[in-house]
Design a protein around this motif. Structure first.
Motif: not given
Length: 104
Positions: A17-22, A74-77, A103-104
């Motif tokens: 559930t951790d939000l990540l940012h590119l 988890g979306d990357a799954l 981390h966003a």
């Protein structure tokens, strides 16, 4: 209920559930190339960083990553590959350590 591929108990560290940012997603480019050994690889260019994916099972992950600006880990799954959470978490952790993701 956990998404498919996630263990019932999650260890400490990066969570699905951790939000990540590119941060450089608008300056991110993906391209296929053949390396000096003749092996096809996917290259992801993020600003001054180059990430090479030489395992075909990671190509879908690399391509999808290049299209993201912000996402839950988890979306990357569900990005078209069959990477299990422990391996995906390690990949994402490495991209965070290298400054490609934040981390966003």
């Amino acid at each position: 209920m956990h998404p498919p591929g996630l263990p019932e108990q999650m260890p400490a560290g990066l969570q699905p559930t951790d939000l990540l940012h590119l941060p450089l997603h608008q300056r991110t480019l993906t391209q296929f190339a053949v390396n000096e050994d003749g092996v096809r690889e996917l290259r992801l260019y993020c600003g001054d960083k180059e990430i090479c994916f030489d395992e075909p099972e990671l190509f879908a992950f690399g391509q999808a990553l290049g299209r993201q600006s912000r996402f839950a880990a988890g979306d990357a799954l569900h990005w078209g590959s069959t990477i299990a959470w422990p391996r995906l978490r390690d990949l994402l952790d490495e991209l965070i350590a290298q400054g490609v993701l934040q981390h966003a």
